[in-house]
Design a protein around this motif. Structure first.
Motif, PDB file in Angstrom:
ATOM      1  N   VAL A   2     -46.847  -1.978   6.825  1.00  0.00           N
ATOM      2  CA  VAL A   2     -45.501  -1.412   6.729  1.00  0.00           C
ATOM      3  C   VAL A   2     -44.768  -1.560   8.062  1.00  0.00           C
ATOM      4  N   SER A   3     -45.496  -1.454   9.146  1.00  0.00           N
ATOM      5  CA  SER A   3     -44.879  -1.550  10.473  1.00  0.00           C
ATOM      6  C   SER A   3     -44.181  -2.891  10.696  1.00  0.00           C
ATOM      7  N   TYR A   4     -44.600  -3.930   9.956  1.00  0.00           N
ATOM      8  CA  TYR A   4     -43.960  -5.242  10.081  1.00  0.00           C
ATOM      9  C   TYR A   4     -42.454  -5.139   9.880  1.00  0.00           C
ATOM     10  N   PHE A   5     -42.038  -4.330   8.923  1.00  0.00           N
ATOM     11  CA  PHE A   5     -40.625  -4.233   8.584  1.00  0.00           C
ATOM     12  C   PHE A   5     -39.806  -3.618   9.717  1.00  0.00           C
ATOM     13  N   TYR A   6     -40.458  -2.831  10.569  1.00  0.00           N
ATOM     14  CA  TYR A   6     -39.772  -2.169  11.672  1.00  0.00           C
ATOM     15  C   TYR A   6     -39.922  -2.924  12.987  1.00  0.00           C
ATOM     16  N   ASP A   7     -40.772  -3.942  13.009  1.00  0.00           N
ATOM     17  CA  ASP A   7     -40.953  -4.723  14.237  1.00  0.00           C
ATOM     18  C   ASP A   7     -39.609  -5.274  14.698  1.00  0.00           C
ATOM     19  N   GLY A   8     -39.320  -5.073  15.959  1.00  0.00           N
ATOM     20  CA  GLY A   8     -38.099  -5.612  16.542  1.00  0.00           C
ATOM     21  C   GLY A   8     -36.839  -4.844  16.213  1.00  0.00           C
ATOM     22  N   LEU A   9     -36.957  -3.697  15.566  1.00  0.00           N
ATOM     23  CA  LEU A   9     -35.759  -2.953  15.162  1.00  0.00           C
ATOM     24  C   LEU A   9     -34.940  -2.510  16.362  1.00  0.00           C
ATOM     25  N   ALA A  10     -35.578  -1.917  17.352  1.00  0.00           N
ATOM     26  CA  ALA A  10     -34.842  -1.449  18.528  1.00  0.00           C
ATOM     27  C   ALA A  10     -34.133  -2.604  19.223  1.00  0.00           C
ATOM     28  N   GLU A  11     -34.845  -3.715  19.362  1.00  0.00           N
ATOM     29  CA  GLU A  11     -34.256  -4.886  19.995  1.00  0.00           C
ATOM     30  C   GLU A  11     -33.101  -5.447  19.164  1.00  0.00           C
ATOM     31  N   ALA A  12     -33.271  -5.462  17.847  1.00  0.00           N
ATOM     32  CA  ALA A  12     -32.222  -5.977  16.963  1.00  0.00           C
ATOM     33  C   ALA A  12     -30.960  -5.124  17.055  1.00  0.00           C
ATOM     34  N   LEU A  13     -31.144  -3.818  17.110  1.00  0.00           N
ATOM     35  CA  LEU A  13     -29.983  -2.934  17.224  1.00  0.00           C
ATOM     36  C   LEU A  13     -29.280  -3.144  18.555  1.00  0.00           C
ATOM     37  N   GLU A  14     -30.058  -3.309  19.612  1.00  0.00           N
ATOM     38  CA  GLU A  14     -29.476  -3.560  20.932  1.00  0.00           C
ATOM     39  C   GLU A  14     -28.805  -4.924  20.975  1.00  0.00           C
ATOM     40  N   GLN A  15     -29.439  -5.914  20.363  1.00  0.00           N
ATOM     41  CA  GLN A  15     -28.914  -7.282  20.367  1.00  0.00           C
ATOM     42  C   GLN A  15     -27.584  -7.372  19.631  1.00  0.00           C
ATOM     43  N   GLN A  16     -27.419  -6.579  18.587  1.00  0.00           N
ATOM     44  CA  GLN A  16     -26.168  -6.607  17.838  1.00  0.00           C
ATOM     45  C   GLN A  16     -24.999  -6.198  18.724  1.00  0.00           C
ATOM     46  N   VAL A  17     -25.291  -5.385  19.715  1.00  0.00           N
ATOM     47  CA  VAL A  17     -24.259  -4.953  20.642  1.00  0.00           C
ATOM     48  C   VAL A  17     -24.003  -6.015  21.707  1.00  0.00           C
ATOM     49  N   THR A  18     -25.077  -6.622  22.208  1.00  0.00           N
ATOM     50  CA  THR A  18     -24.942  -7.556  23.328  1.00  0.00           C
ATOM     51  C   THR A  18     -24.730  -9.007  22.914  1.00  0.00           C
ATOM     52  N   ARG A  19     -25.412  -9.473  21.821  1.00  0.00           N
ATOM     53  CA  ARG A  19     -25.318 -10.868  21.379  1.00  0.00           C
ATOM     54  C   ARG A  19     -25.353 -10.941  19.857  1.00  0.00           C
ATOM     55  N   PRO A  20     -24.281 -10.575  19.188  1.00  0.00           N
ATOM     56  CA  PRO A  20     -24.305 -10.516  17.716  1.00  0.00           C
ATOM     57  C   PRO A  20     -24.534 -11.853  17.029  1.00  0.00           C
ATOM     58  N   GLU A  21     -24.170 -12.977  17.656  1.00  0.00           N
ATOM     59  CA  GLU A  21     -24.325 -14.277  16.991  1.00  0.00           C
ATOM     60  C   GLU A  21     -25.779 -14.673  16.819  1.00  0.00           C
ATOM     61  N   ARG A  22     -26.685 -14.203  17.669  1.00  0.00           N
ATOM     62  CA  ARG A  22     -28.087 -14.613  17.606  1.00  0.00           C
ATOM     63  C   ARG A  22     -28.878 -13.849  16.547  1.00  0.00           C
ATOM     64  N   SER A  23     -28.415 -12.676  16.146  1.00  0.00           N
ATOM     65  CA  SER A  23     -29.205 -11.830  15.252  1.00  0.00           C
ATOM     66  C   SER A  23     -29.450 -12.460  13.885  1.00  0.00           C
ATOM     67  N   ASP A  24     -28.591 -13.359  13.446  1.00  0.00           N
ATOM     68  CA  ASP A  24     -28.761 -13.991  12.134  1.00  0.00           C
ATOM     69  C   ASP A  24     -29.544 -15.295  12.194  1.00  0.00           C
ATOM     70  N   MET A  25     -29.835 -15.784  13.381  1.00  0.00           N
ATOM     71  CA  MET A  25     -30.496 -17.072  13.545  1.00  0.00           C
ATOM     72  C   MET A  25     -31.833 -17.122  12.813  1.00  0.00           C
ATOM     73  N   PHE A  26     -32.622 -16.059  12.879  1.00  0.00           N
ATOM     74  CA  PHE A  26     -33.961 -16.085  12.298  1.00  0.00           C
ATOM     75  C   PHE A  26     -33.976 -15.817  10.806  1.00  0.00           C
ATOM     76  N   SER A  27     -32.842 -15.489  10.219  1.00  0.00           N
ATOM     77  CA  SER A  27     -32.807 -15.290   8.771  1.00  0.00           C
ATOM     78  C   SER A  27     -32.321 -16.539   8.035  1.00  0.00           C
ATOM     79  N   ARG A  28     -31.962 -17.583   8.767  1.00  0.00           N
ATOM     80  CA  ARG A  28     -31.507 -18.822   8.137  1.00  0.00           C
ATOM     81  C   ARG A  28     -32.677 -19.579   7.519  1.00  0.00           C
ATOM     82  N   LYS A  29     -32.439 -20.186   6.382  1.00  0.00           N
ATOM     83  CA  LYS A  29     -33.476 -20.968   5.701  1.00  0.00           C
ATOM     84  C   LYS A  29     -33.947 -22.115   6.575  1.00  0.00           C
ATOM     85  N   GLU A  30     -33.044 -22.765   7.272  1.00  0.00           N
ATOM     86  CA  GLU A  30     -33.390 -23.881   8.145  1.00  0.00           C
ATOM     87  C   GLU A  30     -34.405 -23.456   9.208  1.00  0.00           C
ATOM     88  N   THR A  31     -34.214 -22.285   9.779  1.00  0.00           N
ATOM     89  CA  THR A  31     -35.139 -21.787  10.798  1.00  0.00           C
ATOM     90  C   THR A  31     -36.514 -21.549  10.196  1.00  0.00           C
TER      91      THR A  31
END
Length: 126
Positions: free
Chosen positions: A64-93
């Motif tokens: 279950v912890s897998y789903f929360y991995d990186g959550l704090a970083e993702a929330l912080e990243q959305q504030v500092t670098r919003p364009e990168r947060s979607d990179m890892f959800s792309r099919k190509e990646t």
């Protein structure tokens, strides 16, 4: 309305499902729901209950912890670098990651070195 946490869980769900090569329909059948519900979870439209998260983690063979991995970083990243947060959800990646790990160790290292050298050159392969 989806919260940032719902969106993060949905992205992690989609990533794990795709890495295992499962369709939304296949995953839905494993946990006894309709594929539309998986769609809603993945886009953050519906919240995932604790019990359902447990079922999904079992079906996706991950803690279950897998789903929360990186959550704090993702929330912080959305504030500092919003364009990168979607990179890892792309099919190509995800396709690239799957292909990379299908290689033996030596070709993987060579491919990584090539990618780094292309980046150092400004991405111009010529």
């Amino acid at each position: 309305m989806a919260t940032d946490i719902d969106l993060h869980l949905g992205k992690r769900l989609r990533r794990r499902r795709r890495l295992l090569g499962l369709t939304q329909q296949q995953l839905a059948m494993q946990v006894g729901i309709r594929f539309q519900q998986i769609q809603k979870y993945e886009c953050g439209a519906n919240r995932i209950s604790a019990a359902r998260l447990w079922q999904l983690s079992e079906a996706l063979e991950t803690p279950v912890s897998y789903f929360y991995d990186g959550l704090a970083e993702a929330l912080e990243q959305q504030v500092t670098r919003p364009e990168r947060s979607d990179m890892f959800s792309r099919k190509e990646t995800l396709d690239l990651i799957q292909a990379y790990y299908q290689l033996e160790e030596r070709p993987r290292r060579r491919l990584l070195d090539l990618a780094k050298s292309l980046h150092a050159e400004g991405g111009d392969p010529a």
